[in-house]
Write a protein that holds these residues in place. Structure first.
Motif, PDB file in Angstrom:
ATOM      1  N   LYS A  49      67.873  32.039  64.835  1.00  0.00           N
ATOM      2  CA  LYS A  49      69.184  32.325  66.187  1.00  0.00           C
ATOM      3  C   LYS A  49      70.773  33.194  65.340  1.00  0.00           C
ATOM      4  O   LYS A  49      71.527  33.036  65.790  1.00  0.00           O
ATOM      5  CB  LYS A  49      69.830  30.529  65.978  1.00  0.00           C
ATOM      6  CG  LYS A  49      71.071  30.606  66.480  1.00  0.00           C
ATOM      7  CD  LYS A  49      70.973  28.964  66.359  1.00  0.00           C
ATOM      8  CE  LYS A  49      73.000  28.182  67.241  1.00  0.00           C
ATOM      9  NZ  LYS A  49      74.394  29.104  66.421  1.00  0.00           N
ATOM     10  N   ILE A  50      70.520  32.524  64.234  1.00  0.00           N
ATOM     11  CA  ILE A  50      71.277  33.530  62.694  1.00  0.00           C
ATOM     12  C   ILE A  50      71.132  34.793  63.179  1.00  0.00           C
ATOM     13  O   ILE A  50      72.464  35.828  63.104  1.00  0.00           O
ATOM     14  CB  ILE A  50      70.824  32.843  61.619  1.00  0.00           C
ATOM     15  CG1 ILE A  50      72.640  33.430  60.848  1.00  0.00           C
ATOM     16  CG2 ILE A  50      69.556  33.476  61.007  1.00  0.00           C
ATOM     17  CD1 ILE A  50      73.313  32.470  60.832  1.00  0.00           C
ATOM     18  N   CYS A  51      69.832  35.384  63.119  1.00  0.00           N
ATOM     19  CA  CYS A  51      69.863  37.072  63.446  1.00  0.00           C
ATOM     20  C   CYS A  51      70.522  37.415  64.850  1.00  0.00           C
ATOM     21  O   CYS A  51      71.638  38.583  65.143  1.00  0.00           O
ATOM     22  CB  CYS A  51      68.199  37.561  63.738  1.00  0.00           C
ATOM     23  SG  CYS A  51      67.356  37.581  62.570  1.00  0.00           S
ATOM     24  N   LEU A  52      70.605  36.462  66.105  1.00  0.00           N
ATOM     25  CA  LEU A  52      70.928  37.249  67.138  1.00  0.00           C
ATOM     26  C   LEU A  52      73.027  36.395  67.067  1.00  0.00           C
ATOM     27  O   LEU A  52      73.534  37.410  67.373  1.00  0.00           O
ATOM     28  CB  LEU A  52      70.991  35.846  68.463  1.00  0.00           C
ATOM     29  CG  LEU A  52      69.395  35.733  69.165  1.00  0.00           C
ATOM     30  CD1 LEU A  52      68.295  35.062  69.626  1.00  0.00           C
ATOM     31  CD2 LEU A  52      68.822  37.433  69.404  1.00  0.00           C
ATOM     32  N   ASP A  53      72.904  35.369  66.526  1.00  0.00           N
ATOM     33  CA  ASP A  53      74.937  35.239  65.913  1.00  0.00           C
ATOM     34  C   ASP A  53      75.201  36.719  65.267  1.00  0.00           C
ATOM     35  O   ASP A  53      76.496  36.683  65.516  1.00  0.00           O
ATOM     36  CB  ASP A  53      74.921  34.013  65.174  1.00  0.00           C
ATOM     37  CG  ASP A  53      74.047  32.952  66.244  1.00  0.00           C
ATOM     38  OD1 ASP A  53      74.353  33.343  67.694  1.00  0.00           O
ATOM     39  OD2 ASP A  53      74.378  31.739  65.380  1.00  0.00           O
ATOM     40  N   VAL A  54      74.378  37.093  64.566  1.00  0.00           N
ATOM     41  CA  VAL A  54      75.298  38.585  63.807  1.00  0.00           C
ATOM     42  C   VAL A  54      75.158  39.463  64.728  1.00  0.00           C
ATOM     43  O   VAL A  54      76.219  40.181  64.958  1.00  0.00           O
ATOM     44  CB  VAL A  54      74.223  38.541  62.471  1.00  0.00           C
ATOM     45  CG1 VAL A  54      74.857  39.758  62.150  1.00  0.00           C
ATOM     46  CG2 VAL A  54      74.192  37.271  60.939  1.00  0.00           C
ATOM     47  N   MET A  55      74.167  39.874  65.328  1.00  0.00           N
ATOM     48  CA  MET A  55      74.042  40.807  66.452  1.00  0.00           C
ATOM     49  C   MET A  55      75.657  40.825  67.221  1.00  0.00           C
ATOM     50  O   MET A  55      76.467  40.913  67.961  1.00  0.00           O
ATOM     51  CB  MET A  55      72.962  41.024  67.371  1.00  0.00           C
ATOM     52  CG  MET A  55      71.854  41.791  66.741  1.00  0.00           C
ATOM     53  SD  MET A  55      70.424  41.324  67.383  1.00  0.00           S
ATOM     54  CE  MET A  55      69.570  40.066  67.512  1.00  0.00           C
ATOM     55  N   ILE A  56      75.767  39.526  67.534  1.00  0.00           N
ATOM     56  CA  ILE A  56      76.905  39.541  68.860  1.00  0.00           C
ATOM     57  C   ILE A  56      78.638  38.452  68.130  1.00  0.00           C
ATOM     58  O   ILE A  56      79.517  38.848  68.398  1.00  0.00           O
ATOM     59  CB  ILE A  56      76.271  37.861  70.090  1.00  0.00           C
ATOM     60  CG1 ILE A  56      76.384  36.825  69.291  1.00  0.00           C
ATOM     61  CG2 ILE A  56      75.562  38.179  70.653  1.00  0.00           C
ATOM     62  CD1 ILE A  56      76.527  35.805  70.233  1.00  0.00           C
ATOM     63  N   TRP A 100      76.064  37.686  55.299  1.00  0.00           N
ATOM     64  CA  TRP A 100      75.747  36.803  54.547  1.00  0.00           C
ATOM     65  C   TRP A 100      74.773  35.567  54.863  1.00  0.00           C
ATOM     66  O   TRP A 100      73.689  35.178  54.442  1.00  0.00           O
ATOM     67  CB  TRP A 100      76.513  36.133  53.310  1.00  0.00           C
ATOM     68  CG  TRP A 100      77.812  35.510  53.850  1.00  0.00           C
ATOM     69  CD1 TRP A 100      78.644  35.918  54.827  1.00  0.00           C
ATOM     70  CD2 TRP A 100      77.913  34.006  53.905  1.00  0.00           C
ATOM     71  NE1 TRP A 100      79.755  35.404  54.698  1.00  0.00           N
ATOM     72  CE2 TRP A 100      78.680  34.109  54.723  1.00  0.00           C
ATOM     73  CE3 TRP A 100      76.686  32.958  53.662  1.00  0.00           C
ATOM     74  CZ2 TRP A 100      79.211  32.546  55.024  1.00  0.00           C
ATOM     75  CZ3 TRP A 100      76.826  31.785  53.757  1.00  0.00           C
ATOM     76  CH2 TRP A 100      78.656  31.546  54.615  1.00  0.00           C
ATOM     77  N   GLU A 101      75.536  35.032  55.935  1.00  0.00           N
ATOM     78  CA  GLU A 101      74.607  33.741  56.451  1.00  0.00           C
ATOM     79  C   GLU A 101      73.106  34.220  57.263  1.00  0.00           C
ATOM     80  O   GLU A 101      72.154  33.591  56.377  1.00  0.00           O
ATOM     81  CB  GLU A 101      75.296  33.168  57.371  1.00  0.00           C
ATOM     82  CG  GLU A 101      76.776  32.976  57.664  1.00  0.00           C
ATOM     83  CD  GLU A 101      77.347  32.440  58.301  1.00  0.00           C
ATOM     84  OE1 GLU A 101      77.378  30.874  58.625  1.00  0.00           O
ATOM     85  OE2 GLU A 101      77.977  33.406  59.320  1.00  0.00           O
ATOM     86  N   LEU A 102      72.751  35.447  57.877  1.00  0.00           N
ATOM     87  CA  LEU A 102      71.586  35.914  57.606  1.00  0.00           C
ATOM     88  C   LEU A 102      70.477  35.912  56.691  1.00  0.00           C
ATOM     89  O   LEU A 102      69.467  35.717  56.262  1.00  0.00           O
ATOM     90  CB  LEU A 102      71.705  37.467  58.739  1.00  0.00           C
ATOM     91  CG  LEU A 102      70.137  38.201  58.330  1.00  0.00           C
ATOM     92  CD1 LEU A 102      69.286  37.180  59.553  1.00  0.00           C
ATOM     93  CD2 LEU A 102      70.815  39.274  58.991  1.00  0.00           C
ATOM     94  N   ARG A 103      70.765  36.622  55.540  1.00  0.00           N
ATOM     95  CA  ARG A 103      70.689  37.063  53.986  1.00  0.00           C
ATOM     96  C   ARG A 103      70.514  35.318  54.049  1.00  0.00           C
ATOM     97  O   ARG A 103      69.106  34.740  53.656  1.00  0.00           O
ATOM     98  CB  ARG A 103      71.627  37.696  53.345  1.00  0.00           C
ATOM     99  CG  ARG A 103      71.335  38.910  53.203  1.00  0.00           C
ATOM    100  CD  ARG A 103      72.439  39.727  52.154  1.00  0.00           C
ATOM    101  NE  ARG A 103      71.002  39.913  51.579  1.00  0.00           N
ATOM    102  CZ  ARG A 103      70.806  40.721  51.251  1.00  0.00           C
ATOM    103  NH1 ARG A 103      70.291  41.663  52.051  1.00  0.00           N
ATOM    104  NH2 ARG A 103      69.543  40.914  50.193  1.00  0.00           N
ATOM    105  N   CYS A 104      71.076  34.165  53.783  1.00  0.00           N
ATOM    106  CA  CYS A 104      70.627  32.913  53.072  1.00  0.00           C
ATOM    107  C   CYS A 104      69.533  32.428  54.204  1.00  0.00           C
ATOM    108  O   CYS A 104      69.005  31.218  53.302  1.00  0.00           O
ATOM    109  CB  CYS A 104      71.725  32.248  53.535  1.00  0.00           C
ATOM    110  SG  CYS A 104      73.197  32.361  52.170  1.00  0.00           S
ATOM    111  N   CYS A 105      69.418  32.657  55.230  1.00  0.00           N
ATOM    112  CA  CYS A 105      69.466  31.961  56.382  1.00  0.00           C
ATOM    113  C   CYS A 105      67.410  32.561  55.789  1.00  0.00           C
ATOM    114  O   CYS A 105      66.488  31.892  55.656  1.00  0.00           O
ATOM    115  CB  CYS A 105      68.585  31.688  57.542  1.00  0.00           C
ATOM    116  SG  CYS A 105      68.278  30.840  58.531  1.00  0.00           S
TER     117      CYS A 105
END
Length: 82
Positions: A52-59, A65-70
Motif C-alpha cells: 500500500k505504501i508503494c502505491l501511495d508513493v506512486m500516486i 521516506w514513508e516507503l523506506r520506513c515501511c
C-alpha cells in the motif's frame, strides 16, 4: 489520477528468505513489484502495509521516506549498561 512510477530514490536492497540474490529497488514501482513477486507470504499486515505504501508513493499520497520506513525494519536500540 497521475502515477509517478519513475521517481528515483536512494537504492534499497531487499533480501527475501527464499531467494538467492537480494533485490535492489530504486523506484516505488520496483519496490511494489519485488514485494508482490518475492514476499514469502502474500497476506498479513506487514505485506499489505508495504504494498500500500508503494502505491501511495506512486500516486503522491505518501512520501518516499514513508516507503523506506515501511520496508526497512528498524532494529530497537539495545539497552545501555549503567
Amino acid at each position: 489520477m497521475q502515477w509517478d512510477t519513475s521517481r528515483h530514490f536512494e537504492p534499497i536492497v531487499l533480501v527475501f528468505p527464499q531467494d538467492i540474490s537480494p533485490k535492489t529497488v530504486r523506484t516505488a514501482r520496483d519496490a511494489a513489484d519485488a514485494l508482490i513477486r518475492h514476499w514469502p507470504h502474500d497476506d498479513g499486515e506487514a505485506f499489505c502495509c508495504a504494498v500500500k505504501i508503494c502505491l501511495d508513493v506512486m500516486i503522491g499520497r505518501s512520501a518516499l521516506w514513508e516507503l523506506r520506513c515501511c520496508v526497512l525494519p528498524v532494529k530497537p536500540a539495545s539497552p545501555r549498561s549503567p
